[in-house]
Design an enzyme around this catalytic site. Structure first.
Site, PDB file in Angstrom:
ATOM      1  N   ASP A   9       0.824  -1.069  -0.159  1.00  0.00           N
ATOM      2  CA  ASP A   9      -0.105  -0.283   0.196  1.00  0.00           C
ATOM      3  C   ASP A   9       0.927   1.276   0.084  1.00  0.00           C
ATOM      4  O   ASP A   9       1.632   1.089   1.042  1.00  0.00           O
ATOM      5  CB  ASP A   9      -0.735  -0.346   1.253  1.00  0.00           C
ATOM      6  CG  ASP A   9      -1.776   1.221   1.856  1.00  0.00           C
ATOM      7  OD1 ASP A   9      -1.766   1.865   0.486  1.00  0.00           O
ATOM      8  OD2 ASP A   9      -2.290   1.288   1.971  1.00  0.00           O
ATOM      9  N   ALA A  10       0.792   2.139  -1.515  1.00  0.00           N
ATOM     10  CA  ALA A  10       2.182   3.075  -1.198  1.00  0.00           C
ATOM     11  C   ALA A  10       0.797   4.256  -1.431  1.00  0.00           C
ATOM     12  O   ALA A  10       0.313   4.895  -2.078  1.00  0.00           O
ATOM     13  CB  ALA A  10       2.523   2.704  -1.951  1.00  0.00           C
ATOM     14  N   GLY A  11       1.070   4.691  -0.335  1.00  0.00           N
ATOM     15  CA  GLY A  11       0.164   6.329   0.254  1.00  0.00           C
ATOM     16  C   GLY A  11       0.939   7.325   0.012  1.00  0.00           C
ATOM     17  O   GLY A  11       1.578   7.517  -1.061  1.00  0.00           O
ATOM     18  N   GLY A  12       0.572   8.907   0.660  1.00  0.00           N
ATOM     19  CA  GLY A  12       0.581  10.132   0.333  1.00  0.00           C
ATOM     20  C   GLY A  12       1.974  10.304   0.734  1.00  0.00           C
ATOM     21  O   GLY A  12       2.563  10.675   1.304  1.00  0.00           O
ATOM     22  N   ILE A  15       5.119   4.509   3.095  1.00  0.00           N
ATOM     23  CA  ILE A  15       4.244   2.178   2.076  1.00  0.00           C
ATOM     24  C   ILE A  15       4.667   1.367   3.037  1.00  0.00           C
ATOM     25  O   ILE A  15       5.786   1.497   3.866  1.00  0.00           O
ATOM     26  CB  ILE A  15       5.628   2.591   1.116  1.00  0.00           C
ATOM     27  CG1 ILE A  15       5.508   1.486   0.272  1.00  0.00           C
ATOM     28  CG2 ILE A  15       6.368   2.075   1.526  1.00  0.00           C
ATOM     29  CD1 ILE A  15       6.241   1.244  -0.793  1.00  0.00           C
ATOM     30  N   GLU A  74      -7.866   0.526  -3.881  1.00  0.00           N
ATOM     31  CA  GLU A  74      -7.929   1.452  -2.875  1.00  0.00           C
ATOM     32  C   GLU A  74      -8.816   0.671  -1.385  1.00  0.00           C
ATOM     33  O   GLU A  74      -8.424   0.724  -0.335  1.00  0.00           O
ATOM     34  CB  GLU A  74      -7.124   2.937  -2.325  1.00  0.00           C
ATOM     35  CG  GLU A  74      -6.405   3.329  -1.336  1.00  0.00           C
ATOM     36  CD  GLU A  74      -5.765   4.500  -1.466  1.00  0.00           C
ATOM     37  OE1 GLU A  74      -5.381   5.367   0.237  1.00  0.00           O
ATOM     38  OE2 GLU A  74      -6.084   5.570  -2.286  1.00  0.00           O
ATOM     39  N   GLY A 126      -3.742  12.836   9.342  1.00  0.00           N
ATOM     40  CA  GLY A 126      -2.151  12.845   9.612  1.00  0.00           C
ATOM     41  C   GLY A 126      -1.235  13.950   8.764  1.00  0.00           C
ATOM     42  O   GLY A 126      -0.729  14.793   9.861  1.00  0.00           O
ATOM     43  N   SER A 227      -2.488   4.602   9.701  1.00  0.00           N
ATOM     44  CA  SER A 227      -1.077   5.300  10.652  1.00  0.00           C
ATOM     45  C   SER A 227      -1.278   6.398  11.363  1.00  0.00           C
ATOM     46  O   SER A 227      -0.374   6.254  12.252  1.00  0.00           O
ATOM     47  CB  SER A 227      -0.051   5.561   8.900  1.00  0.00           C
ATOM     48  OG  SER A 227      -0.366   6.718   8.175  1.00  0.00           O
TER      49      SER A 227
END
Length: 269
Positions: A9-12, A15, A74, A126, A227
């Site tokens: 899962d590669a988010g803003g 990773i 996603e 976040g 996260s």
């Protein structure tokens, strides 16, 4: 050769990786600016890898590293991962509930039996804490920001209900916020106080949106993942406090930050 599967899962901001080896699930995460080194490490550490991807940078990773990988939507991956963790952590939910995913921003999903739908999103999350926190304090390190927020006093920055009523009896809890960052006559405050106020503002906003969403969709239970609450006790405490105040039973998943990666992983197992 052993078949090893992984979900990424590669988010803003981060990773997150989940992979299976020797019948065990392994969890790893890296800052998104370390994406190249993180994926190089994974390919070297875990050969013969079968990968499923999700998140905003999934296409980039597929093109550069895993051309034969799958890309899983996603929001679907996130909710499937949350369901998996609810079962794994023996946390029973009613058929209908909300999933609130607090990452860089925040997304709300409603689970109705086997049907999952994203119903709301907000830029408050976040990313707000780290970005605005750095502007308010000049502190760049996430761990330092969370440590400071934990010891700060939001009452030195926010205007509280008791500040308005002064010596008079307040109609609601006097410690509640009347206006975020309003200060009034409060001139002395520290970096920690400003971060505590910021954390409180984020928690209040997310809970307000959650309670309104739950009322509209007639949902009584909430699962919070993401996260942004990991290693951030000030934010988590604020969420717990306000969710309890609005009367919404809430579950925090222990590995909730990995829901997207788990959901992707499940598609290749």
């Amino acid at each position: 050769m052993q078949r090893i599967t992984a979900g990424i899962d590669a988010g803003g901001s981060l990773i997150k990786m989940v992979y299976q080896e020797n019948k065990r699930m392994h969890f790893r995460k890296f800052p998104i600016n370390e994406l190249d080194s993180a994926l190089s490490w994974l390919k070297m550490s875990v050969p013969s890898l079968h990968v499923s991807l999700t998140g905003g940078k999934a296409s980039l990773i597929q093109k550069k590293y895993f051309q034969d990988s799958l890309i899983h939507p996603e929001f679907v991956a996130t909710c499937e991962g949350a369901r998996f963790l609810l079962s794994a952590e023996n946390k029973v939910m009613e058929e209908n509930y909300l999933i609130v995913n607090i990452g860089t921003g925040t997304s709300w999903h409603i689970v109705n039996g086997d049907k999952v739908e994203r119903i709301l999103g907000s830029g408050m999350g976040g990313g707000t804490f780290t970005g605005l926190g750095s502007l308010l304090t000049q502190v760049q390190d996430y761990q330092q920001l969370t440590d400071l927020a934990k010891i700060g006093n939001k009452g030195n920055v926010d205007m509280l209900v008791k500040d308005i009523y002064e010596s008079a009896e307040t109609p609601i809890n006097g410690e509640l916020t009347a206006a975020n960052f309003a200060m009034g006559k409060k001139l002395k405050h520290t970096d920690a106080d400003r971060l505590a106020s910021l954390s409180n503002m984020i928690a209040e906003t997310i809970v307000l949106l959650t309670s309104q969403t739950a009322a509209i969709h007639q949902v009584k239970n909430v699962v919070i993942i993401g996260s942004a609450i990991v290693g951030n006790p000030s934010l988590k405490h604020g969420l717990e406090f306000y969710m309890n105040m609005v009367g919404l039973p809430t579950v925090f998943l222990e590995k909730g930050e990995y829901c997207g990666a788990i959901g992707a992983y499940l598609t290749v197992t």
